[in-house]
Design an enzyme around this catalytic site. Structure first.
Site, PDB file in Angstrom:
ATOM      1  N   GLY A  74     -13.144  -9.368   1.155  1.00 31.20           N
ATOM      2  CA  GLY A  74     -13.213 -10.833   1.115  1.00 31.20           C
ATOM      3  C   GLY A  74     -14.045 -11.358  -0.055  1.00 31.20           C
ATOM      4  O   GLY A  74     -14.489 -12.511  -0.038  1.00 31.20           O
ATOM      5  N   THR A  75     -14.197 -10.531  -1.076  1.00 33.50           N
ATOM      6  CA  THR A  75     -14.993 -10.901  -2.250  1.00 33.50           C
ATOM      7  C   THR A  75     -14.508 -12.201  -2.890  1.00 33.50           C
ATOM      8  O   THR A  75     -15.285 -13.137  -3.101  1.00 33.50           O
ATOM      9  CB  THR A  75     -14.878  -9.800  -3.340  1.00 33.50           C
ATOM     10  OG1 THR A  75     -14.628  -8.547  -2.721  1.00 33.50           O
ATOM     11  CG2 THR A  75     -16.080  -9.769  -4.231  1.00 33.50           C
ATOM     12  N   THR A  76     -13.215 -12.224  -3.204  1.00 34.86           N
ATOM     13  CA  THR A  76     -12.650 -13.354  -3.952  1.00 34.86           C
ATOM     14  C   THR A  76     -12.753 -14.638  -3.132  1.00 34.86           C
ATOM     15  O   THR A  76     -13.093 -15.702  -3.654  1.00 34.86           O
ATOM     16  CB  THR A  76     -11.167 -13.042  -4.276  1.00 34.86           C
ATOM     17  OG1 THR A  76     -11.107 -11.707  -4.782  1.00 34.86           O
ATOM     18  CG2 THR A  76     -10.597 -14.013  -5.279  1.00 34.86           C
ATOM     19  N   TRP A  77     -12.486 -14.487  -1.860  1.00 34.59           N
ATOM     20  CA  TRP A  77     -12.585 -15.634  -0.942  1.00 34.59           C
ATOM     21  C   TRP A  77     -14.025 -16.154  -0.934  1.00 34.59           C
ATOM     22  O   TRP A  77     -14.273 -17.362  -1.035  1.00 34.59           O
ATOM     23  CB  TRP A  77     -12.148 -15.170   0.442  1.00 34.59           C
ATOM     24  CG  TRP A  77     -11.905 -16.258   1.434  1.00 34.59           C
ATOM     25  CD1 TRP A  77     -11.773 -17.595   1.172  1.00 34.59           C
ATOM     26  CD2 TRP A  77     -11.754 -16.089   2.838  1.00 34.59           C
ATOM     27  NE1 TRP A  77     -11.549 -18.268   2.340  1.00 34.59           N
ATOM     28  CE2 TRP A  77     -11.530 -17.369   3.375  1.00 34.59           C
ATOM     29  CE3 TRP A  77     -11.776 -14.988   3.696  1.00 34.59           C
ATOM     30  CZ2 TRP A  77     -11.339 -17.581   4.746  1.00 34.59           C
ATOM     31  CZ3 TRP A  77     -11.578 -15.190   5.052  1.00 34.59           C
ATOM     32  CH2 TRP A  77     -11.356 -16.472   5.568  1.00 34.59           C
ATOM     33  N   HIS A 134     -19.143  -4.826  -6.745  1.00 38.10           N
ATOM     34  CA  HIS A 134     -18.826  -4.000  -5.570  1.00 38.10           C
ATOM     35  C   HIS A 134     -19.813  -2.842  -5.439  1.00 38.10           C
ATOM     36  O   HIS A 134     -19.645  -1.984  -4.580  1.00 38.10           O
ATOM     37  CB  HIS A 134     -17.419  -3.408  -5.697  1.00 38.10           C
ATOM     38  CG  HIS A 134     -16.309  -4.387  -5.513  1.00 38.10           C
ATOM     39  ND1 HIS A 134     -16.262  -5.253  -4.452  1.00 38.10           N
ATOM     40  CD2 HIS A 134     -15.189  -4.616  -6.243  1.00 38.10           C
ATOM     41  CE1 HIS A 134     -15.149  -5.987  -4.557  1.00 38.10           C
ATOM     42  NE2 HIS A 134     -14.496  -5.619  -5.625  1.00 38.10           N
ATOM     43  N   PHE A 286      -1.909  -9.653  -4.866  1.00 32.47           N
ATOM     44  CA  PHE A 286      -3.340  -9.656  -4.541  1.00 32.47           C
ATOM     45  C   PHE A 286      -3.583 -10.412  -3.231  1.00 32.47           C
ATOM     46  O   PHE A 286      -4.290  -9.944  -2.340  1.00 32.47           O
ATOM     47  CB  PHE A 286      -4.163 -10.280  -5.682  1.00 32.47           C
ATOM     48  CG  PHE A 286      -5.619 -10.288  -5.343  1.00 32.47           C
ATOM     49  CD1 PHE A 286      -6.383  -9.140  -5.466  1.00 32.47           C
ATOM     50  CD2 PHE A 286      -6.226 -11.428  -4.831  1.00 32.47           C
ATOM     51  CE1 PHE A 286      -7.717  -9.119  -5.094  1.00 32.47           C
ATOM     52  CE2 PHE A 286      -7.556 -11.423  -4.458  1.00 32.47           C
ATOM     53  CZ  PHE A 286      -8.312 -10.262  -4.597  1.00 32.47           C
ATOM     54  N   MET A 287      -3.027 -11.613  -3.116  1.00 34.19           N
ATOM     55  CA  MET A 287      -3.142 -12.375  -1.867  1.00 34.19           C
ATOM     56  C   MET A 287      -2.057 -11.812  -0.953  1.00 34.19           C
ATOM     57  O   MET A 287      -0.936 -12.309  -0.915  1.00 34.19           O
ATOM     58  CB  MET A 287      -2.944 -13.865  -2.138  1.00 34.19           C
ATOM     59  CG  MET A 287      -3.974 -14.473  -3.086  1.00 34.19           C
ATOM     60  SD  MET A 287      -5.649 -14.524  -2.429  1.00 34.19           S
ATOM     61  CE  MET A 287      -5.509 -15.820  -1.213  1.00 34.19           C
ATOM     62  N   GLY A 290      -4.058 -11.627   4.353  1.00 42.79           N
ATOM     63  CA  GLY A 290      -5.148 -12.554   4.665  1.00 42.79           C
ATOM     64  C   GLY A 290      -5.391 -12.781   6.138  1.00 42.79           C
ATOM     65  O   GLY A 290      -5.679 -13.907   6.553  1.00 42.79           O
TER      66      GLY A 290
HETATM   67  S1  PPS Z   1     -11.222  -7.153  -4.365  1.00 42.91           S
HETATM   68  O1  PPS Z   1     -10.114  -6.858  -5.279  1.00 42.91           O
HETATM   69  O2  PPS Z   1     -11.818  -5.909  -3.863  1.00 42.91           O
HETATM   70  O3  PPS Z   1     -12.228  -8.018  -4.956  1.00 42.91           O
HETATM   71  O4  PPS Z   1     -10.531  -7.846  -3.116  1.00 42.91           O
HETATM   72  P1  PPS Z   1     -11.235  -8.856  -2.117  1.00 42.91           P
HETATM   73  O5  PPS Z   1     -11.199 -10.200  -2.704  1.00 42.91           O
HETATM   74  O6  PPS Z   1     -12.532  -8.313  -1.660  1.00 42.91           O
HETATM   75  O7  PPS Z   1     -10.281  -8.795  -0.849  1.00 42.91           O
HETATM   76  C1  PPS Z   1      -8.911  -9.101  -0.919  1.00 42.91           C
HETATM   77  C2  PPS Z   1      -8.495  -9.411   0.513  1.00 42.91           C
HETATM   78  O8  PPS Z   1      -8.958 -10.717   0.862  1.00 42.91           O
HETATM   79  C3  PPS Z   1      -7.842 -11.523   1.234  1.00 42.91           C
HETATM   80  N1  PPS Z   1      -8.077 -12.932   0.902  1.00 42.91           N
HETATM   81  C4  PPS Z   1      -8.103 -13.910   1.834  1.00 42.91           C
HETATM   82  N2  PPS Z   1      -7.964 -13.876   3.173  1.00 42.91           N
HETATM   83  C5  PPS Z   1      -8.039 -15.067   3.832  1.00 42.91           C
HETATM   84  N3  PPS Z   1      -8.199 -16.250   3.222  1.00 42.91           N
HETATM   85  C6  PPS Z   1      -8.355 -16.332   1.877  1.00 42.91           C
HETATM   86  N4  PPS Z   1      -8.507 -17.514   1.285  1.00 42.91           N
HETATM   87  C7  PPS Z   1      -8.319 -15.113   1.129  1.00 42.91           C
HETATM   88  N5  PPS Z   1      -8.420 -14.821  -0.199  1.00 42.91           N
HETATM   89  C8  PPS Z   1      -8.274 -13.483  -0.302  1.00 42.91           C
HETATM   90  C9  PPS Z   1      -6.689 -10.905   0.443  1.00 42.91           C
HETATM   91  O9  PPS Z   1      -5.450 -11.318   0.946  1.00 42.91           O
HETATM   92  C10 PPS Z   1      -6.986  -9.423   0.674  1.00 42.91           C
HETATM   93  O10 PPS Z   1      -6.757  -9.010   2.018  1.00 42.91           O
HETATM   94  P2  PPS Z   1      -5.379  -8.417   2.564  1.00 42.91           P
HETATM   95  O11 PPS Z   1      -5.670  -7.892   3.936  1.00 42.91           O
HETATM   96  O12 PPS Z   1      -4.971  -7.336   1.619  1.00 42.91           O
HETATM   97  O13 PPS Z   1      -4.407  -9.560   2.589  1.00 42.91           O
END
Ligand code: PPS
Length: 328
Positions: A74-77, A134, A286-287, A290
């Site tokens: 959930g880094t990007t979030w 990370h 990437f997304m 979620g």
């Molecule tokens: S990274 O590349 O390691 O920095 O990835 P990271 O951002 O930590 O994680 C990516 C997962 O977060 C999900 N994601 C979200 N989920 C819910 N809401 C929002 N807004 C959101 N933004 C990113 C993304 O879909 C990846 O999870 P999965 O399970 O693969 O869908």
């Protein structure tokens, strides 16, 4: 000034596909933890060794805000969430500048050959800076602990993190194999940033430190407004009106982030690495999904069982339950 030293050992037993990996073992004594880091290793690309000292000696500032996580937690979030808080909810700016520029991934340059100069980007970013890493606590900058820069740590349950991690590393040509092999590699610490549990549990242990805010992907899913309010308090900002909070929750939803500068910027980074590796056989998004519980239809009952019993060992040793850590 605290001292540190590190040793690097190539992982000859790691899967042969992908880039060479090494174990990084660090000896330092400047972090508020019971266990010393000389007792554990972190798996990183072998080429990271060139950047190890640069990261440990990274000049940290008191008003820096770091986001630290295991990959796919959930880094990007959280970057987009924390950026909004730090930037007084400037939605227009959030929409117009790619998240990767607003919040650089500091050590990315050290993960693969041919990456953009992310250390320079982080060093030159205007304060207050929002920085992504990370790395486990042991490999983070010395000054981060000396200056007590603020750290937001996001954890995610291991099974969802695993199913998110595999397609990601495959897209980056860093792993190729079956799900079974991936889980085995994950539990053997044969993948970037592993081991998983010590990464999380060290920050769990430090969660009451004044400069640490510990949360989880699951909590963000359950109560994003609560997390936003906590963050305002953590960074010393007033809690905004209900209207702004609602706008933030909408901006941060999976669907809107998929279309926004945040999701698109991360997709561009992955596509760039795919091109570098001539990896055309992945349609990785990437997304991706979620959701909480994505492992339920992506792992077999046996795979779930083996991850659960592997996890139990770490949780028992730390004397916590996964419900406590992730707020499930
Ligand atoms: S990274 O590349 O390691 O920095 O990835 P990271 O951002 O930590 O994680 C990516 C997962 O977060 C999900 N994601 C979200 N989920 C819910 N809401 C929002 N807004 C959101 N933004 C990113 C993304 O879909 C990846 O999870 P999965 O399970 O693969 O869908």
């Amino acid at each position: 000034m605290s001292d540190y030293s590190h040793s690097v050992e190539e992982r000859v037993d790691a899967p042969k596909e992908g880039i060479p990996l090494s174990d990084y073992t660090v000896v330092r004594n400047d972090i508020p933890l019971k266990k010393q880091w000389s007792e554990r290793k972190c798996t990183m690309s072998s080429c990271y060794n060139k950047y190890f000292d640069r990261m440990i000696n990274f000049k940290s500032k008191e008003d820096d805000l770091w986001i630290v996580t295991m990959p796919k937690c959930g880094t990007t979030w959280m970057q987009e969430t924390a950026w909004l808080v730090q930037s007084d909810f400037d939605f227009d700016k959030a929409k117009s500048i790619p998240l990767t520029e607003r919040s650089p991934f500091v050590e990315l340059e050290g993960l693969y050959e041919g990456m953009p100069p992310t250390f320079d980007a982080a060093e030159n970013l205007q304060s207050p800076r929002l920085l992504k890493s990370h790395l486990p606590a042991s490999l983070l900058p010395k000054e981060l602990w000396q200056n007590r820069s603020k750290i937001i740590y996001v954890a995610r349950n291991v099974k969802d993190a695993v199913v998110s991690f595999q397609p990601f590393l495959e897209a980056l040509a860093t792993f190729k194999g079956t799900k079974e092999q991936f889980i085995q590699a994950f539990m053997n610490d044969d993948l970037y940033y592993c081991p998983f549990w010590p990464h999380i549990l060290e920050f769990w242990e430090m969660r009451h430190e004044k400069n640490v805010y510990f949360t989880s992907y699951e909590r963000m899913k359950k109560d994003l407004k609560g997390v936003l309010k906590d963050l305002c308090e953590f960074v010393g900002k007033p809690i905004p009106s209900e209207e702004i909070l609602n706008q933030a929750v909408d901006h941060l939803s999976f669907d809107s982030m998929k279309k926004s500068s945040a999701g698109k910027a991360m997709q561009a980074v992955i596509d760039g690495i795919k091109d570098l590796n001539n990896n055309n056989d992945s349609n990785f998004q990437f997304m991706r999904r979620g959701i909480v519980g994505s492992h339920k239809d992506e792992l077999t009952a046996d795979q779930i069982k083996s991850l659960d019993s592997w996890s139990e060992k770490f949780l028992n040793e730390a004397g916590v339950t996964s419900e406590e850590v992730f707020g499930l």
